[in-house]
Design a protein around this motif. Structure first.
Motif, PDB file in Angstrom:
ATOM      1  N   LEU A   1       0.832  -1.199   0.000  1.00 33.53           N
ATOM      2  CA  LEU A   1       0.000   0.000   0.000  1.00 33.53           C
ATOM      3  C   LEU A   1       0.870   1.254   0.000  1.00 33.53           C
TER       4      LEU A   1
ATOM      5  N   ILE B   1      -3.642   0.563  -6.400  1.00 31.94           N
ATOM      6  CA  ILE B   1      -3.894   0.504  -4.960  1.00 31.94           C
ATOM      7  C   ILE B   1      -5.023  -0.484  -4.615  1.00 31.94           C
ATOM      8  N   PRO B   2      -6.131  -0.532  -5.375  1.00 32.87           N
ATOM      9  CA  PRO B   2      -7.195  -1.487  -5.033  1.00 32.87           C
ATOM     10  C   PRO B   2      -6.766  -2.955  -5.087  1.00 32.87           C
ATOM     11  N   ASP B   3      -5.666  -3.256  -5.780  1.00 33.99           N
ATOM     12  CA  ASP B   3      -5.174  -4.643  -5.799  1.00 33.99           C
ATOM     13  C   ASP B   3      -4.855  -5.127  -4.390  1.00 33.99           C
TER      14      ASP B   3
ATOM     15  N   VAL C   1      -6.301  -4.327  -1.549  1.00 33.36           N
ATOM     16  CA  VAL C   1      -7.562  -4.678  -0.882  1.00 33.36           C
ATOM     17  C   VAL C   1      -8.110  -5.983  -1.453  1.00 33.36           C
TER      18      VAL C   1
ATOM     19  N   GLU D   1      -8.955   1.083   2.515  1.00 32.99           N
ATOM     20  CA  GLU D   1     -10.062   1.542   1.663  1.00 32.99           C
ATOM     21  C   GLU D   1      -9.985   3.050   1.446  1.00 32.99           C
TER      22      GLU D   1
ATOM     23  N   CYS E   1      -7.755   3.807  -1.382  1.00 24.40           N
ATOM     24  CA  CYS E   1      -8.395   3.533  -2.676  1.00 24.40           C
ATOM     25  C   CYS E   1      -9.326   4.679  -3.089  1.00 24.40           C
ATOM     26  N   LYS E   2      -9.994   5.276  -2.123  1.00 27.62           N
ATOM     27  CA  LYS E   2     -10.928   6.366  -2.407  1.00 27.62           C
ATOM     28  C   LYS E   2     -10.214   7.692  -2.664  1.00 27.62           C
TER      29      LYS E   2
ATOM     30  N   THR F   1     -13.463  -5.747  -6.444  1.00 34.42           N
ATOM     31  CA  THR F   1     -12.882  -4.630  -5.698  1.00 34.42           C
ATOM     32  C   THR F   1     -12.843  -3.361  -6.542  1.00 34.42           C
ATOM     33  N   TYR F   2     -12.340  -3.453  -7.756  1.00 39.01           N
ATOM     34  CA  TYR F   2     -12.290  -2.257  -8.605  1.00 39.01           C
ATOM     35  C   TYR F   2     -13.701  -1.741  -8.886  1.00 39.01           C
TER      36      TYR F   2
ATOM     37  N   PHE G   1     -15.112   0.260  -6.038  1.00 35.94           N
ATOM     38  CA  PHE G   1     -14.585   1.620  -5.938  1.00 35.94           C
ATOM     39  C   PHE G   1     -14.960   2.473  -7.149  1.00 35.94           C
TER      40      PHE G   1
END
Length: 180
Positions: free
Chosen positions: A65, A89-91, A93, A108, A111-112, A152-153, A156
């Motif tokens: 991260l 980054i979402p990878d 999570v 999270e 990711c946001k 996940t992607y 988001f």
């Protein structure tokens, strides 16, 4: 001066050809930021930890991260029209969700807060799948990771463009032709 560098993620489960595709984009003189999980794994091995992800998934994921956020921040200072990321980054999570581990809210939040402009997803492809010292998953696990990446992607807010299987050149051409 360029107003903003477009940030493009190339993602997919293990063994889908991401790194080869990124290398082909580099050969075409696109700016690409590398996958960092192998680097984190190798650094852990130098400290005597054979598989940090298996030994301490949360610590491994925190290191990923941090590295991916740093890559994102680095991209903000580029004077290129676009930059490709070998994973986003979402990878991080998605992988934690895959193994079923809990993680702090900061994952999270990252990711946001750090949004990419476009995401290309490489599907599982058994014909090219190879396990090695850093990729310990079997092909069935790789398919499940792919599903977690998709979820996940999407969670988001990303629209994923799936890259068809084919030569690295044809996949690269697909991506270039489908840039928004």
């Amino acid at each position: 001066m360029i107003e903003s560098t477009k940030k493009i993620v190339v993602t997919g489960g293990p063994g889908t050809g991401k790194t080869t595709l990124i290398d082909t984009l580099k050969d075409k003189e696109f700016h690409c930021l590398p996958e960092i999980s192998r680097q984190v794994t190798l650094e852990a091995r130098e400290q005597g930890i054979e598989q940090l992800f298996l030994t301490d998934p949360l610590l491994f994921s925190k290191k990923l991260l941090e590295g991916r956020v740093n890559q994102f921040i680095e991209s903000l200072n580029l004077t290129k029209n676009l930059v490709f990321f070998d994973r986003g980054i979402p990878d991080v999570v998605a992988y934690l969700d895959y193994i079923g581990d809990d993680y702090p809210a900061l994952f999270e939040e990252a990711c946001k807060e750090h949004l990419y402009d476009q995401v290309f997803l490489l599907p599982p492809w058994e014909d090219i799948y190879i396990s090695d010292n850093e990729r310990y998953e079997n092909f069935d696990q790789a398919k499940r990771i792919h599903e977690h990446l998709e979820r996940t992607y999407s969670r988001f807010g990303y629209h994923l463009t799936e890259v068809p299987t084919g030569t690295p050149e044809s996949r690269t051409e697909f991506i270039i032709n489908n840039l928004l």
